[in-house]
Scaffold this active site. Structure first.
Site, PDB file in Angstrom:
ATOM      1  N   GLY A   1       0.855  -1.196  -0.104  1.00 40.84           N
ATOM      2  CA  GLY A   1      -0.110  -0.207  -0.150  1.00 40.84           C
ATOM      3  C   GLY A   1       0.752   1.198   0.111  1.00 40.84           C
TER       4      GLY A   1
ATOM      5  N   LYS B   1      -9.211   1.241  15.056  1.00 43.36           N
ATOM      6  CA  LYS B   1      -7.789   1.261  15.394  1.00 43.36           C
ATOM      7  C   LYS B   1      -7.638   1.322  16.696  1.00 43.36           C
ATOM      8  CE  LYS B   1      -6.465   3.179  10.879  1.00 43.36           C
ATOM      9  NZ  LYS B   1      -5.424   4.055  10.131  1.00 43.36           N
TER      10      LYS B   1
END
Lengths: 318, 318
Positions: A10, A123
């Protein structure tokens, strides 16, 4: 120092692999990829610069992950936002393998843990799981990307570099927000993961703090082109967000619907609430990268605009 | 320094009021009480030692709370566990009033934020709300109470002081756990709230770290009485907890049912998992009281056992 990286292909992952190689020859780097991608062009490039590429699935089986991670000093996860909770089995395996430091996927803007952004909450859930099992960790946030900060120019000459143009100013354009060139993320990460002071801490590394008004000023000045200043008010943004959230509340699991909420919550957080600053990071318990590495050089937003104007910028998500 | 205290009449609250008065004459102390309790014996005692007692409801109306809190340097909440989420309107009012530091109700053992104890999760939810609105805060945990740590003696002579006897040893009795005499909590709090270093931090103040085996040894040695050592295994405790959790999962809102889960989760956390230690507190981001105030004196567990044996101990929750 043996470093295993998940999500290496990514935008953030590629910056990290490059950043580690450029910072030190002491890193032994292992990029984890899906079986189907083992011979991808990207993985060929990783091999060329000296990384090992291995196939594994972060969801398990656990014994495979434990074997892969045993002996790793650092495990970095820079996985896609859609699969954040798949990190849980990876965290468990890292604990069993005795990993020295786990860096879960955060690499985002600074915001309070809950009640502001769904993406941050997920997260934080992963971080809470890490803490539940006392896995040594470092949580790293990097601010907003330069590459997602610039408006387009009337001439169209920087369109080639801009995936999501920032043509409208949020609120009054005066909220300061910390931001970073994508390529510097990996250089910061290389410092942080080799630093004893950052073990079991949250760290905020960023390059510059700029308001939207300042960003428009810089782009105008360096390009010589005048920009129309159109504003999205807080009320307009909140209305857009309410509409987008309704789709989720109705039970949609559609990735596009979720992403729309994420993007609008990001905008509200850094553009209206003003969450994404070093001062707020300090309040929220982060150590600040500029305090740790005061002499570290970085690409400025002006440098980046010049890159774009010279046709040398790379478009993220290309 | 103007300090407003909610929940002053509870065990922790009374310790705080006394601790502040004994530590310094610089504190102006306002105890907030319910209208119905304004003339209670406890509130009379608070007035006698120099506190002001005012009636207010922490759920609002907001304008009343803002008026009450305006000018407060510190607001301390030591409210009953059953009403923890009622602190949210109080937090909002504290922000509007510009309070210098808000101490939400924690004053418990150290444990990871989520996945271990429901009571901790609710306290973390309140802390997350504080962070969402950037209210200056200090989060204080104090470990387990001496007063809840002792087994009974065969002679029965310390039964008068023990509300919930600890006659069974958890696991193998070797998990270290940090603990404190209730009366020292307020003395620690007096230090912490006057300390710039603790602003926007979590602080763990405790007196001693002891295992259950050590606690039994001390009680035996000082009393001269032999104690039978009966053990509750991790599996037995988990079975009790599963049963208790089933009642909640079936939708019970009964306070006794919730308390049972809280108590068992406490036991598993400090007695089996070993969460409640300074080392874990450090990992979880706390500053440690012993580092901040290395010369501070405190009552030891031996002192406390002698207090009990001499008939001088006070039973909490009396």
């Amino acid at each position: 120092m043996k470093v295993v990286i998940f999500g290496a292909s990514g935008e953030t992952g590629r910056s990290i692999v490059k950043g580690l190689f450029e910072s030190s020859t002491d890193f032994e780097i292992i990029c984890v990829t899906r079986k189907a991608s083992i011979n991808s062009k990207q993985n060929e490039e990783f091999r060329k610069i000296g990384a090992r590429v291995v196939a594994a699935d972060m969801k398990g089986p656990e014994e495979d992950l434990v074997q892969l991670l045993t002996g790793a000093d650092v495990v970095i996860s820079a996985v896609n936002a859609a699969v954040l909770t798949d990190q849980i089995p990876l965290v468990d395996a890292a604990k069993k393998a005795g990993v020295g430091r786990f860096v879960p996927c955060s690499f985002m803007t600074v915001a309070p843990p809950r009640g502001v952004m769904l993406l941050r909450e997920t997260k934080e859930d992963v971080l809470d799981h890490i803490k539940k099992i006392y896995l040594p960790y470092t949580f790293i946030d990097v601010g907003w990307w330069f590459q997602l900060s610039s408006p387009r120019l009337p001439s169209g000459r920087i369109d080639y570099a801009i995936p999501f143009p920032n043509d409208r100013i949020l609120g009054d354009g005066k909220a300061p927000s910390a931001c970073t060139h994508i390529k510097d993320i990996g250089r910061y990460v290389a410092k942080v993961i080799a630093d004893r002071r950052t073990l079991n801490k949250s760290v905020f590394t960023y390059s510059e703090v700029l308001t939207s008004n300042e960003i428009f000023d810089i782009v105008e000045r360096l390009s010589g082109e005048a920009l129309e200043r159109k504003y999205t008010t807080e009320a307009e943004l909140n209305a857009q967000l309410s509409e987008a959230e309704k789709v989720l509340q109705a039970g949609s699991k559609d990735y596009a619907a979720i992403s729309t909420v994420w993007v609008l919550q990001y905008s509200r957080s850094w553009g209206i609430r003003g969450d994404n600053t070093p001062e707020n990071a300090r309040y929220l318990g982060y150590i600040i990268g500029k305090d740790l590495y005061p002499d570290m050089d970085f690409t400025t937003f002006e440098d980046y605009v010049n890159e774009m104007l010279q046709g040398k910028a790379e478009k993220p998500y290309a």
